[in-house]
Design a protein around this motif. Sequence first.
Motif, PDB file in Angstrom:
ATOM      1  N   ILE A  48       0.864  -1.181   0.000  1.00 38.94           N
ATOM      2  CA  ILE A  48       0.000   0.000   0.000  1.00 38.94           C
ATOM      3  C   ILE A  48       0.897   1.226   0.000  1.00 38.94           C
ATOM      4  O   ILE A  48       1.649   1.462   0.940  1.00 38.94           O
ATOM      5  CB  ILE A  48      -0.935   0.001   1.222  1.00 38.94           C
ATOM      6  N   ALA A  49       0.837   1.992  -1.093  1.00 39.75           N
ATOM      7  CA  ALA A  49       1.720   3.154  -1.266  1.00 39.75           C
ATOM      8  C   ALA A  49       0.877   4.417  -1.304  1.00 39.75           C
ATOM      9  O   ALA A  49       0.430   4.848  -2.375  1.00 39.75           O
ATOM     10  CB  ALA A  49       2.549   3.008  -2.536  1.00 39.75           C
ATOM     11  N   THR A  50       0.635   5.011  -0.130  1.00 39.08           N
ATOM     12  CA  THR A  50      -0.160   6.236  -0.047  1.00 39.08           C
ATOM     13  C   THR A  50       0.645   7.333   0.622  1.00 39.08           C
ATOM     14  O   THR A  50       1.666   7.073   1.261  1.00 39.08           O
ATOM     15  CB  THR A  50      -1.453   5.990   0.769  1.00 39.08           C
ATOM     16  N   ASP A  51       0.164   8.560   0.480  1.00 37.43           N
ATOM     17  CA  ASP A  51       0.836   9.681   1.118  1.00 37.43           C
ATOM     18  C   ASP A  51       0.791   9.541   2.638  1.00 37.43           C
ATOM     19  O   ASP A  51      -0.133   8.935   3.196  1.00 37.43           O
ATOM     20  CB  ASP A  51       0.164  11.007   0.730  1.00 37.43           C
ATOM     21  N   ALA A  52       1.795  10.118   3.291  1.00 36.47           N
ATOM     22  CA  ALA A  52       1.865  10.046   4.752  1.00 36.47           C
ATOM     23  C   ALA A  52       1.099  11.204   5.383  1.00 36.47           C
ATOM     24  O   ALA A  52       1.555  11.827   6.346  1.00 36.47           O
ATOM     25  CB  ALA A  52       3.323  10.060   5.199  1.00 36.47           C
TER      26      ALA A  52
END
Length: 636
Positions: A482-486
């Motif tokens: 899962i590659a989402t903004d922090a």
Amino acid sequence: MAELNVNYSEDSIRSLDWKEHIRLRPGMYIGKLGDGSAYDDGIYVLLKEIVDNSIDEFVMGAGKTIDISVYDHKVYVRDYGRGIPLGKVIDCVSKINTGGKYDSKAFQKSVGLNGVGTKAVNALSALFTVQSYRDGKTKKAEFAKGELTNDQSEVETTQRNGTSIHFVPDDTIFRNYRFITDFVENMIWNYVFLNAGLTINFNNQKFFSEKGLHDLLVRNTDAETNRYPIIHLKGEDIEIAMTHGQQYGEEYYSFVNGQHTTQGGTHQQAFREAVVRTIREFYKKEFDASDVRASIVAAISIRVQEPVFESQTKTKLGSLNVGPDGPTVRTFINDFVKKELDDYLHKHSDVAEGLLKRILQSERERKDIAGIKKLANERAKKASLHNRKLRDCKWHLDEDKQPEENRKKTTLFITEGDSASGSITKARDVNTQGVFSLKGKPLNCFGLTKKVVYENEEFNLLQHALNIEDGLEGLRYNNIVIATDADVDGMHIRLLLLTFFLQFFPDLVKTGHVYILQTPLFRVRNKKETIYCYSDEERVLAINKLGNKPEITRFKGLGEISPDEFSGFIGEDIRLDPVILSSDVKIKNLLEYYMGKNTPDRQKHIVTNLRVEKDEADIIAKAALEEAEKEAEAVA
């Protein structure tokens, strides 16, 4: 056409010694290397190879306790078995095909042959120490990367018999590695479940099981949602435990000779078939196999002679026979299940009634979504031809023709928005890394039935991209990242995706396939060097290191990171946080708390546990103080 080597002669032939070969081709001996973020990474295989030998001592009736400690990068294992014969201490850890398990009478169903495992640990460790205690005497030897550095003479001792091994994995091979305690604890729990009566002390915590696989299911299921009490059956060289819950999918814990076969194999497939056949005969009805197995949670352990595994790390059984002269694995398991499970159901009418109700419920649910499922699958099939959400890779986990090393690397990044997915797509390895792009925040599916997976186009396409509709056997990617903004929105999307996986495909998380991608928050650079920082603390340390007012860039989102920069974050140095589901946490309660309609409870929790970050000045001061102390030590 390649040019012929005219200098090919006897001098061109080179023989590697045992440690050179292991260090040159570590994957042949321990599978993938990794950094410890996956449960099957090499550092855990090293630990397991040592503990397996201690387990074999327990199985032989020598020593009921094993002490294990893992702190920082140091590992210590001490058993109280018979101890390695003192004259063979060095040979047993440094000479291939030297061990005490080649006598089939003594170790017919051993975990391993002790011919390679301990030697691989020795060769791949920066420091390796072995000490044997035997009949009032002890012998100790020390190694560095497989080279003997200290051979101590035998001396007298008052210590109990047994063997102790201490090792530190070589950080030139296992880069940036760390031991994750949850993974080690899961490994240890499996050891005690498979060896009832064994005590393992790990980092001052006691692990013990009295009822074997029954205890394993107690630990990994929720008694409140189980449809009937756990069925526990034991025979010679076989033990099973099973129940049905409320979750979707099938969940299996399978073992061969004490080895956790995470990828299943012939024994697990035989068990699945035997359960369906026995239940059909008991109820005298041809239930659909998927209805019988829906929501099952089961554990099976068998012991066979000379098991054949499909890889050195023994994660999938390939043996067809129980022994050289024994029945096939399928026949052995089917005969046991047919008799013992049938007898159990006849004796326990309450269990038989609960099982029947679960099967009939699964049948109703399957028929209820049959229509929408057919339409959704047709849409997904058409979309797969021009699926704009998926940028696929060339290799996949379910392709047996691909080497295991390639299949293990297969990864699907799930991203938010076109800008982030665009950067990753341009920077990725097209052989092993795919990208699935979300159009926005997915649906909160908590409390909904699996019908929503087919009604929601995005969920349905994701399900088909992963190929997990009918279980994990055909899973196309080993790592789902899962590659989402922090930021707040990115965190929310993570929760929504995890809710989807835990609600409908919990075994995907439980088997260690789901990760969160760490991406840098800052870039600190001057004309000579660039440092990417993943926290405020790292940023302050980078500023102190570069000095003279370096340029600092704050990344607000993944879309701001250029493809050239991204290639450094998703390559060999990728930082992944595994999604680990603790055994004492029940999925239903977890999802209900975070994703249910209990807003006041969540608000109270947030207010009570609100943590104020340290002031930036404090961080800088602390870093400066540490640097000053280092300089003072250097001067001294």
